[in-house]
Design an enzyme around this catalytic site. Structure first.
Site, mmCIF file in Angstrom:
data_model
loop_
_atom_site.group_PDB
_atom_site.id
_atom_site.type_symbol
_atom_site.label_atom_id
_atom_site.label_comp_id
_atom_site.label_asym_id
_atom_site.label_seq_id
_atom_site.Cartn_x
_atom_site.Cartn_y
_atom_site.Cartn_z
ATOM 1 N N GLY A 153 36.475 -34.899 -32.131
ATOM 2 C CA GLY A 153 37.295 -34.204 -33.120
ATOM 3 C C GLY A 153 38.596 -33.628 -32.588
ATOM 4 N N ALA A 185 35.757 -30.744 -25.974
ATOM 5 C CA ALA A 185 36.784 -31.797 -26.002
ATOM 6 C C ALA A 185 36.158 -33.186 -26.112
ATOM 7 C CB ALA A 185 37.655 -31.700 -24.752
ATOM 8 N N TYR A 221 28.773 -19.694 -40.011
ATOM 9 C CA TYR A 221 29.938 -20.379 -39.425
ATOM 10 C C TYR A 221 31.234 -19.658 -39.807
ATOM 11 C CZ TYR A 221 33.728 -23.777 -38.930
ATOM 12 O OH TYR A 221 34.924 -24.376 -38.622
HETATM 13 P P1 NDP Z 1 33.516 -31.547 -33.755
HETATM 14 O O1 NDP Z 1 32.071 -31.391 -34.103
HETATM 15 O O2 NDP Z 1 34.111 -32.889 -33.774
HETATM 16 O O3 NDP Z 1 33.803 -30.900 -32.333
HETATM 17 C C1 NDP Z 1 33.133 -29.758 -31.910
HETATM 18 C C2 NDP Z 1 32.977 -29.796 -30.423
HETATM 19 O O4 NDP Z 1 32.246 -28.628 -30.014
HETATM 20 C C3 NDP Z 1 32.180 -30.999 -29.929
HETATM 21 O O5 NDP Z 1 32.813 -31.478 -28.778
HETATM 22 C C4 NDP Z 1 30.841 -30.399 -29.583
HETATM 23 O O6 NDP Z 1 30.159 -31.064 -28.539
HETATM 24 C C5 NDP Z 1 31.273 -29.034 -29.102
HETATM 25 N N1 NDP Z 1 30.144 -28.099 -29.019
HETATM 26 C C6 NDP Z 1 29.273 -27.757 -29.981
HETATM 27 N N2 NDP Z 1 28.348 -26.922 -29.476
HETATM 28 C C7 NDP Z 1 28.654 -26.720 -28.177
HETATM 29 C C8 NDP Z 1 28.062 -25.988 -27.137
HETATM 30 N N3 NDP Z 1 26.936 -25.288 -27.310
HETATM 31 N N4 NDP Z 1 28.641 -26.015 -25.922
HETATM 32 C C9 NDP Z 1 29.741 -26.735 -25.703
HETATM 33 N N5 NDP Z 1 30.346 -27.469 -26.652
HETATM 34 C C10 NDP Z 1 29.794 -27.473 -27.877
HETATM 35 O O7 NDP Z 1 34.288 -30.564 -34.765
HETATM 36 P P2 NDP Z 1 35.862 -30.252 -34.958
HETATM 37 O O8 NDP Z 1 36.659 -31.014 -34.021
HETATM 38 O O9 NDP Z 1 36.123 -30.334 -36.404
HETATM 39 O O10 NDP Z 1 35.893 -28.699 -34.584
HETATM 40 C C11 NDP Z 1 36.722 -28.194 -33.574
HETATM 41 C C12 NDP Z 1 37.217 -26.812 -33.962
HETATM 42 O O11 NDP Z 1 38.038 -26.927 -35.110
HETATM 43 C C13 NDP Z 1 36.141 -25.817 -34.315
HETATM 44 O O12 NDP Z 1 36.465 -24.574 -33.751
HETATM 45 C C14 NDP Z 1 36.211 -25.724 -35.832
HETATM 46 O O13 NDP Z 1 35.772 -24.476 -36.282
HETATM 47 C C15 NDP Z 1 37.695 -25.913 -36.032
HETATM 48 N N6 NDP Z 1 38.111 -26.310 -37.365
HETATM 49 C C16 NDP Z 1 37.752 -27.524 -37.867
HETATM 50 C C17 NDP Z 1 38.176 -27.907 -39.125
HETATM 51 C C18 NDP Z 1 37.812 -29.215 -39.727
HETATM 52 O O14 NDP Z 1 38.197 -29.439 -40.859
HETATM 53 N N7 NDP Z 1 37.085 -30.094 -39.032
HETATM 54 C C19 NDP Z 1 39.025 -27.015 -39.925
HETATM 55 C C20 NDP Z 1 39.328 -25.773 -39.289
HETATM 56 C C21 NDP Z 1 38.908 -25.447 -38.049
HETATM 57 P P3 NDP Z 1 29.305 -32.423 -28.788
HETATM 58 O O15 NDP Z 1 30.332 -33.513 -28.854
HETATM 59 O O16 NDP Z 1 28.457 -32.474 -27.570
HETATM 60 O O17 NDP Z 1 28.558 -32.235 -30.050
HETATM 61 MG MG1 PMR Z 2 36.914 -26.615 -48.947
HETATM 62 C C1 PMR Z 2 43.215 -25.895 -51.018
HETATM 63 C C2 PMR Z 2 41.947 -25.983 -51.100
HETATM 64 C C3 PMR Z 2 40.964 -26.198 -50.020
HETATM 65 C C4 PMR Z 2 41.126 -26.383 -48.658
HETATM 66 C C5 PMR Z 2 42.402 -26.443 -47.869
HETATM 67 C C6 PMR Z 2 39.814 -26.523 -48.087
HETATM 68 C C7 PMR Z 2 39.549 -26.657 -46.724
HETATM 69 N N1 PMR Z 2 38.883 -26.438 -49.113
HETATM 70 C C8 PMR Z 2 39.572 -26.248 -50.309
HETATM 71 C C9 PMR Z 2 39.028 -26.091 -51.569
HETATM 72 C C10 PMR Z 2 37.692 -26.267 -51.911
HETATM 73 N N2 PMR Z 2 36.693 -26.540 -51.028
HETATM 74 C C11 PMR Z 2 37.128 -26.189 -53.237
HETATM 75 C C12 PMR Z 2 37.927 -25.919 -54.518
HETATM 76 C C13 PMR Z 2 35.786 -26.426 -53.127
HETATM 77 C C14 PMR Z 2 34.738 -26.442 -54.229
HETATM 78 C C15 PMR Z 2 34.558 -27.760 -54.806
HETATM 79 C C16 PMR Z 2 35.510 -26.659 -51.738
HETATM 80 C C17 PMR Z 2 34.258 -26.939 -51.207
HETATM 81 C C18 PMR Z 2 33.994 -27.036 -49.825
HETATM 82 C C19 PMR Z 2 32.716 -27.219 -49.202
HETATM 83 C C20 PMR Z 2 31.400 -27.390 -49.849
HETATM 84 N N3 PMR Z 2 34.983 -26.931 -48.830
HETATM 85 C C21 PMR Z 2 34.343 -27.004 -47.667
HETATM 86 C C22 PMR Z 2 32.988 -27.174 -47.851
HETATM 87 C C23 PMR Z 2 32.398 -27.237 -46.559
HETATM 88 O O1 PMR Z 2 31.205 -27.394 -46.271
HETATM 89 C C24 PMR Z 2 33.472 -27.031 -45.518
HETATM 90 C C25 PMR Z 2 33.236 -25.704 -44.872
HETATM 91 O O2 PMR Z 2 33.275 -24.673 -45.475
HETATM 92 O O3 PMR Z 2 33.010 -25.705 -43.592
HETATM 93 C C26 PMR Z 2 32.834 -24.402 -43.052
HETATM 94 C C27 PMR Z 2 34.738 -26.955 -46.328
HETATM 95 C C28 PMR Z 2 36.070 -26.864 -45.963
HETATM 96 N N4 PMR Z 2 37.097 -26.755 -46.882
HETATM 97 C C29 PMR Z 2 38.289 -26.733 -46.194
HETATM 98 C C30 PMR Z 2 38.015 -26.819 -44.801
HETATM 99 C C31 PMR Z 2 39.063 -26.820 -43.716
HETATM 100 C C32 PMR Z 2 36.653 -26.897 -44.662
HETATM 101 C C33 PMR Z 2 35.926 -27.085 -43.371
HETATM 102 C C34 PMR Z 2 36.055 -26.691 -42.105
HETATM 103 C C35 PMR Z 2 36.302 -25.330 -41.552
HETATM 104 O O4 PMR Z 2 36.696 -24.384 -42.159
HETATM 105 O O5 PMR Z 2 36.169 -25.258 -40.384
#
Ligand code: NDP
Ligand code: PMR
Length: 322
Positions: free
Chosen positions: A20, A17, A197
């Protein structure tokens, strides 16, 4: 008389917490005045600063140390929580690490590959050890939420961006993910941080469903997962190259239109924590363009019951529960 009774504050633990999604959710819940948030974080000072800068008032939160990359730390956290005498109404497994640029694997204290070790195994032990506390809660709705993601779901465009999630036959997990007598990857392949991941997120979504099948009926606990939207500005991408961190939010905002602000994502997860209408168990929630929640479909692998059962059993062995 009952009508005059006011509901006590709910107690919710949120891992990660300090930034993010986790921080935004803590803030959203704190603002209602109806929740006490236990911020379970590895960096105490960072969490304290984050809570202050989010404007959370002291009486609404407690910070407790938790490093999910150490099973000892998970056990210590659980012990301290139990000793605190606080009830537990909702547990949110939110913390995660993402290492897209790592060439070599890193490891947790017990020697598991870091992403799966932290995101899945640390949370698996935490939620197993706290299940009884949730069970005992007398709150109207008790919940265990494990954050999932679209990128682990190969039934979506985002889930088809290589490297794709694939747990294979779980041979790496069975061997302990330590790179010595087994691969560091669940499927037994070569190390790939981005894939690790995504694999960990599949484990998160499968674990939620396995919890549901094993415990929902007997305990009344609601088990849920969610895809909160693409929160492209969070710390999750801290290890990505600078160009990615500049372009990614723009790409998500203007091209995929999947972008969501940290604030909005926090409201979504806060809904899964507290909305009286989201009590259905075993659901993977997502939101449409107007930010209305709906039950989303998981990919075949992320809903594979047999795999979920095997992951459960292998994870139990790795974290010392079996
Ligand atoms: P952040 O990096 O902002 O937050 C991640 C949090 O996890 C931080 O508070 C971090 O702590 C903590 N953390 C990492 N390692 C540990 C550990 N060993 N022990 C305790 N805490 C730890 O990322 P997000 O807010 O984006 O990610 C939150 C969740 O959302 C994740 O589960 C991610 O998979 C998910 N998610 C994110 C998306 C996105 O687009 N960002 C999309 C879909 C899902 P610290 O602050 O100390 O680094
Ligand atoms: Mg992605 C509708 C299309 C869509 C969405 C909702 C996401 C979400 N992404 C989309 C499309 C694409 N992405 C396409 C077409 C590409 C190729 C250009 C692309 C690439 C891309 C990369 C390199 N996307 C990424 C990455 C990351 O490094 C991120 C990742 O995979 O983290 C695990 C990511 C993400 N795209 C998303 C979301 C939500 C992520 C990141 C976080 C996550 O899943 O936790």
């Amino acid at each position: 008389m009952d009508g005059k009774k006011t509901l006590r504050k709910g107690s919710v633990i949120i891992t990660g917490a300090s930034s993010g999604l986790g921080l935004a959710t803590a803030k959203a819940l704190a603002e209602t005045g109806k929740w006490h948030i236990i911020m379970a974080c590895r960096d105490f000072l960072k969490a304290e600063r984050a809570a202050k800068s989010a404007g959370m008032s002291k009486e609404n939160y407690t910070i407790m140390h938790l490093d999910l990359a150490s099973l000892d730390s998970v056990r210590q956290f659980v012990d301290s929580y139990k000793r605190s005498g606080r009830p537990l109404d909702v547990l949110v497994c939110n913390a995660a690490v993402y290492q897209p640029t790592a060439r070599e694997p890193s490891f947790t204290a017990e020697g598991f590959e870091l992403s799966v070790g932290t995101n899945h195994l640390g949370h698996f032990l935490l939620s197993r050890l706290l299940l009884d506390d949730l069970k005992e809660s007398d709150y109207p709705s008790k919940r265990l939420i494990i954050v999932g993601s679209i990128t682990g779901n190969t039934n979506t465009l985002a889930g088809n961006v290589p490297p794709k999630a694939n747990l294979g036959d779980l041979r790496g997990l069975a061997g302990g993910l330590n790179g010595l007598n087994s691969s560091t990857m669940i499927d037994g392949g070569h190390f790939d941080g981005a894939k690790a991941y995504k694999d960990s997120k599949v484990c998160n979504m499968l674990t939620m469903q396995e919890f549901h099948r094993r415990f929902h009926e007997a305990t009344g606990i609601t088990f849920a997962s969610l895809y909160p939207g693409c929160i492209a500005t969070t710390g999750l991408f801290r290890e990505h190259i600078t160009l990615f961190r500049i372009l990614f939010p723009l790409f998500q905002k203007y091209i995929t239109k999947g972008f969501v602000s940290e604030e909005e994502s926090g409201k979504r997860l806060a809904q899964v924590v507290s909305d009286p209408s989201l009590t259905k168990s075993g659901v993977y929630w997502s939101w449409n363009k107007d930010s209305a929640s709906f039950e989303n479909q998981l990919s075949p692998e992320a809903s594979d019951q047999e795999k979920a059962r095997k992951i459960w059993e292998l994870s139990e062995k790795l974290v010392g529960l079996a």
